[in-house]
Design a protein around this motif. Structure first.
Motif, PDB file in Angstrom:
ATOM      1  N   SER A  61       0.825  -1.206   0.000  1.00  0.00           N
ATOM      2  CA  SER A  61       0.000   0.000   0.000  1.00  0.00           C
ATOM      3  C   SER A  61       0.865   1.264   0.000  1.00  0.00           C
ATOM      4  CB  SER A  61      -0.920   0.022   1.220  1.00  0.00           C
ATOM      5  OG  SER A  61      -1.790  -1.082   1.218  1.00  0.00           O
ATOM      6  N   ILE A  62       0.244   2.365  -0.394  1.00  0.00           N
ATOM      7  CA  ILE A  62       0.824   3.702  -0.248  1.00  0.00           C
ATOM      8  C   ILE A  62      -0.170   4.540   0.554  1.00  0.00           C
ATOM      9  CG2 ILE A  62       1.437   5.845  -1.421  1.00  0.00           C
ATOM     10  CD1 ILE A  62       2.654   4.263  -3.625  1.00  0.00           C
ATOM     11  N   ILE A  63       0.325   5.194   1.583  1.00  0.00           N
ATOM     12  CA  ILE A  63      -0.536   6.009   2.446  1.00  0.00           C
ATOM     13  C   ILE A  63      -0.089   7.466   2.342  1.00  0.00           C
ATOM     14  CG2 ILE A  63      -1.288   6.466   4.808  1.00  0.00           C
ATOM     15  CD1 ILE A  63      -0.697   3.508   5.419  1.00  0.00           C
ATOM     16  N   LEU A  64      -1.034   8.361   2.059  1.00  0.00           N
ATOM     17  CA  LEU A  64      -0.791   9.805   2.108  1.00  0.00           C
ATOM     18  C   LEU A  64      -1.440  10.333   3.377  1.00  0.00           C
ATOM     19  CD1 LEU A  64      -1.524  10.857  -1.590  1.00  0.00           C
ATOM     20  CD2 LEU A  64       0.650  10.155  -0.562  1.00  0.00           C
ATOM     21  N   GLN A  65      -0.673  11.071   4.177  1.00  0.00           N
ATOM     22  CA  GLN A  65      -1.196  11.551   5.458  1.00  0.00           C
ATOM     23  C   GLN A  65      -0.921  13.036   5.608  1.00  0.00           C
ATOM     24  OE1 GLN A  65      -0.307   9.184   8.894  1.00  0.00           O
ATOM     25  NE2 GLN A  65      -0.821  10.808  10.337  1.00  0.00           N
ATOM     26  N   PHE A  66      -1.979  13.783   5.966  1.00  0.00           N
ATOM     27  CA  PHE A  66      -1.875  15.204   6.276  1.00  0.00           C
ATOM     28  C   PHE A  66      -2.594  15.452   7.592  1.00  0.00           C
ATOM     29  CE2 PHE A  66      -3.675  19.603   5.784  1.00  0.00           C
ATOM     30  CZ  PHE A  66      -2.471  20.263   5.977  1.00  0.00           C
ATOM     31  N   GLU A  67      -1.845  15.853   8.604  1.00  0.00           N
ATOM     32  CA  GLU A  67      -2.379  16.030   9.957  1.00  0.00           C
ATOM     33  C   GLU A  67      -3.042  14.726  10.407  1.00  0.00           C
ATOM     34  OE1 GLU A  67      -4.728  19.597   9.550  1.00  0.00           O
ATOM     35  OE2 GLU A  67      -2.964  20.886   9.722  1.00  0.00           O
ATOM     36  N   GLU A  68      -4.338  14.746  10.707  1.00  0.00           N
ATOM     37  CA  GLU A  68      -4.991  13.537  11.209  1.00  0.00           C
ATOM     38  C   GLU A  68      -5.661  12.714  10.107  1.00  0.00           C
ATOM     39  OE1 GLU A  68      -4.620  12.668  14.403  1.00  0.00           O
ATOM     40  OE2 GLU A  68      -3.397  14.483  14.555  1.00  0.00           O
ATOM     41  N   ARG A  69      -5.602  13.214   8.879  1.00  0.00           N
ATOM     42  CA  ARG A  69      -6.328  12.530   7.798  1.00  0.00           C
ATOM     43  C   ARG A  69      -5.383  11.666   6.969  1.00  0.00           C
ATOM     44  NH1 ARG A  69     -11.395  14.706   4.340  1.00  0.00           N
ATOM     45  NH2 ARG A  69     -11.762  12.795   3.181  1.00  0.00           N
ATOM     46  N   ARG A  70      -5.890  10.490   6.567  1.00  0.00           N
ATOM     47  CA  ARG A  70      -5.103   9.559   5.761  1.00  0.00           C
ATOM     48  C   ARG A  70      -5.893   9.138   4.521  1.00  0.00           C
ATOM     49  NH1 ARG A  70      -1.777   4.844   8.794  1.00  0.00           N
ATOM     50  NH2 ARG A  70      -0.195   6.139   9.823  1.00  0.00           N
ATOM     51  N   LEU A  71      -5.161   8.965   3.428  1.00  0.00           N
ATOM     52  CA  LEU A  71      -5.702   8.325   2.232  1.00  0.00           C
ATOM     53  C   LEU A  71      -4.843   7.099   1.949  1.00  0.00           C
ATOM     54  CD1 LEU A  71      -6.553  11.102  -0.395  1.00  0.00           C
ATOM     55  CD2 LEU A  71      -8.127   9.732   0.964  1.00  0.00           C
ATOM     56  N   THR A  72      -5.474   5.943   1.873  1.00  0.00           N
ATOM     57  CA  THR A  72      -4.737   4.696   1.659  1.00  0.00           C
ATOM     58  C   THR A  72      -5.048   4.148   0.276  1.00  0.00           C
ATOM     59  OG1 THR A  72      -4.817   4.189   4.030  1.00  0.00           O
ATOM     60  CG2 THR A  72      -4.309   2.375   2.529  1.00  0.00           C
ATOM     61  N   PHE A  73      -3.989   3.887  -0.486  1.00  0.00           N
ATOM     62  CA  PHE A  73      -4.110   3.275  -1.803  1.00  0.00           C
ATOM     63  C   PHE A  73      -3.634   1.830  -1.671  1.00  0.00           C
ATOM     64  CE2 PHE A  73      -3.506   7.767  -2.272  1.00  0.00           C
ATOM     65  CZ  PHE A  73      -4.378   8.147  -3.286  1.00  0.00           C
ATOM     66  N   LYS A  74      -4.583   0.891  -1.648  1.00  0.00           N
ATOM     67  CA  LYS A  74      -4.249  -0.517  -1.426  1.00  0.00           C
ATOM     68  C   LYS A  74      -3.844  -1.186  -2.737  1.00  0.00           C
ATOM     69  CE  LYS A  74      -7.169  -1.178   2.644  1.00  0.00           C
ATOM     70  NZ  LYS A  74      -8.263  -1.974   3.264  1.00  0.00           N
ATOM     71  N   ASN A  75      -2.663  -1.789  -2.700  1.00  0.00           N
ATOM     72  CA  ASN A  75      -2.135  -2.527  -3.851  1.00  0.00           C
ATOM     73  C   ASN A  75      -2.241  -1.735  -5.160  1.00  0.00           C
ATOM     74  OD1 ASN A  75      -1.677  -4.849  -2.178  1.00  0.00           O
ATOM     75  ND2 ASN A  75      -3.880  -5.304  -2.334  1.00  0.00           N
ATOM     76  N   PRO A  76      -1.707  -0.500  -5.186  1.00  0.00           N
ATOM     77  CA  PRO A  76      -1.799   0.290  -6.417  1.00  0.00           C
ATOM     78  C   PRO A  76      -1.006  -0.359  -7.546  1.00  0.00           C
ATOM     79  CG  PRO A  76      -0.253   1.311  -4.896  1.00  0.00           C
ATOM     80  CD  PRO A  76      -0.906   0.184  -4.143  1.00  0.00           C
ATOM     81  N   LYS A  77      -1.515  -0.201  -8.753  1.00  0.00           N
ATOM     82  CA  LYS A  77      -0.798  -0.706  -9.916  1.00  0.00           C
ATOM     83  C   LYS A  77       0.512   0.066 -10.093  1.00  0.00           C
ATOM     84  CE  LYS A  77      -4.804  -2.475 -12.436  1.00  0.00           C
ATOM     85  NZ  LYS A  77      -5.589  -2.412 -13.698  1.00  0.00           N
ATOM     86  N   PRO A  78       1.465  -0.466 -10.828  1.00  0.00           N
ATOM     87  CA  PRO A  78       2.790   0.165 -10.938  1.00  0.00           C
ATOM     88  C   PRO A  78       2.748   1.615 -11.414  1.00  0.00           C
ATOM     89  CG  PRO A  78       2.841  -2.066 -11.810  1.00  0.00           C
ATOM     90  CD  PRO A  78       1.411  -1.778 -11.502  1.00  0.00           C
TER      91      PRO A  78
END
Length: 474
Positions: free
Chosen positions: A23-40
């Motif tokens: 996964s790739i996680i983008l985090q800003f302050e208390e908020r997160r966006l998680t990209f599970k198993n993103p393609k290349p």
């Protein structure tokens, strides 16, 4: 049509790739966006966004080559979501250096390249301003939903836009700024509400807006920066100085040892004899003339006791708080009262400070040139020739409040002044005295008279009190 802006994630967004999964996680302050198993392709595009400003067309190529057109469509949705969250920055780059980069301060920011006429002239909005933050030059405006970080060329272009410029005029004056870059720069600033168009007759479009025309720069800036919505600054009770700076005490230390005890009224008796609240509210008014016989020191004592005394000191884990006769944000009570006496029975003329816990006057100085100037300033503000009997100067110990609150602190102070004004009016009316709030005062003159640090304590309100003339009796 200007070239596309380069896009990137805000510097303060963390891109996390957990070692335990893909996964790739983008985090800003208390908020997160998680990209599970993103393609290349998506993985590469996200990492690129987090690293360097990149043209959207190049990101499209990265994603399409690996994930196909369907992958690009999905990435485009992600890009739009990042923009709506206020996580996406837009940049203009010259020789691999960003000369201007937007930093969203509201999710309402919308940026897209717009056609810029080669002959149309633009000028910097009168609400826009630059200042330095952490070594960077920042352009801001209360009209805008973003900040713009500038390098020296961006700052130079802003300086030129202090007078009307078209893209050709702009590009010809700064080395390395092509017409295309000047067009991008104008488009970015115009998108950000930092610029206004100027017609062939020299008329600035912004000035033709009848609503904006009635706003002064500092008023609109203060309004937007002390309310939630159009800034991304820390807001509310952040206690940012805990462990760094000791909070101010609930009571201001004595300025001198010359103290005068004041009269304390019998509140139980007043509860039986005071005129009804409805009558007080209906008859309250500003009175700018006074009876020849001045107010008495007993009346002043009763007035201050009923409106501003400290009822109780409260010890909290972080700072001293208090309970008083009017509401105060967080129980902090940053306001101080300085009676400036011109004429008062059985009290010498001069400048005093009110001690709200002991209910005493702390004598600071006899009447002098500065005291006279304060009284004369009050008379001028009221539009009368006679100096008032008593001028109550309200000051604020700013750090008492700013130690806890951010962004909203000064707005709270002004609200507290209004609350105290109303307290003054109601009690003065109940006591059959002559009250009058004043809309302006000289903070520098007050600081000189009291010998205080202007930035630590300044006057924020003035209120006149005196004996009520017979023809104004309730």
């Amino acid at each position: 049509m200007p070239s596309e802006f380069l896009v990137s994630l805000r510097k303060d967004i963390a891109a996390i790739a957990p070692p335990e999964d893909s996964s790739i996680i983008l985090q800003f302050e208390e908020r997160r966006l998680t990209f599970k198993n993103p393609k290349p392709g998506l993985r590469t595009a996200l990492k690129t966004l987090a690293t360097v400003p990149t043209p959207p067309s190049q990101l499209k190529k990265i994603v399409c080559e690996s994930d196909g057109f369907e992958g690009w469509q999905k990435f485009n949705l992600y890009l739009n979501k990042l923009a709506k969250l206020g996580w996406l920055c837009y940049s203009i780059v010259v020789n691999d250096v960003a000369i201007a980069t937007t930093v969203p301060i509201s999710p309402d920011l919308q940026i897209s390249p717009q056609p810029i006429s080669a002959t149309t002239k633009y000028i910097l909005s009168r609400f826009a301003y630059t200042h330095q933050i952490a070594g960077e030059t920042i352009l801001e405006s209360p009209l805008s939903f973003c900040q713009i970080r500038l390098d020296w060329r961006g700052a130079a272009l802003i300086a030129l836009l202090g007078t009307p410029q078209n893209i050709y005029e702009l590009s010809s004056q700064i080395p390395g700024i092509s017409v295309d870059i000047a067009e991008q720069f104008i488009s970015l600033l115009f998108n950000s509400q930092m610029l206004s168009t100027v017609d062939e007759n020299g008329v600035i479009a912004e000035n033709e807006n009848l609503i904006l025309a009635q706003w002064e720069f500092h008023d609109l800036l203060f309004h937007t920066r002390s309310r939630v919505g159009r800034h991304a600054n820390p807001f509310g009770g952040t206690y940012r100085f805990v462990g760094k700076i000791d909070p101010l005490s609930a009571l201001k230390p004595l300025i001198s040892n010359d103290l005068i005890d004041l009269y304390k009224p019998d509140l139980a008796a007043l509860a039986e004899t005071d005129i009804p609240l409805t009558q007080v509210l209906e008859t309250r008014k500003s009175i700018r003339q006074w009876e020849e016989q001045p107010i008495t020191v007993e009346q002043l004592g009763e007035f201050l006791y009923r409106t501003a005394r400290v009822k109780n000191i409260i010890k909290s884990d972080l700072a001293e708080l208090s309970q008083r006769a009017y509401p105060g944000g967080g129980g902090i009570y940053e306001l101080e009262i300085y009676p400036v006496i011109n004429r008062c029975q059985n009290l010498a003329s001069g400048l005093y400070h009110y001690q709200p816990l002991s209910h005493q006057l702390n004598h600071l100085t006899d009447k002098n040139e500065l005291v006279e100037a304060l009284l004369q300033s009050a008379a001028s503000a009221m539009g009368v020739e006679e100096m008032p009997q008593i001028l109550l100067v309200i000051s604020a110990r700013f750090q008492r409040l700013t130690w806890k609150y951010q962004s909203m602190a000064y707005a709270i102070i002004l609200k507290h002044v209004g609350v105290l004004y109303q307290n003054f009016y109601l009690v003065a009316t109940a006591m059959n005295l002559a009250p009058c709030a004043i809309g302006a005062g000289n903070a520098d003159l007050f600081a000189k008279a009291v010998r205080c640090d202007y930035y630590a304590e300044s006057s924020v309100g003035e209120f006149v009190l005196g004996s009520r003339p017979v023809n104004s009796q309730t």
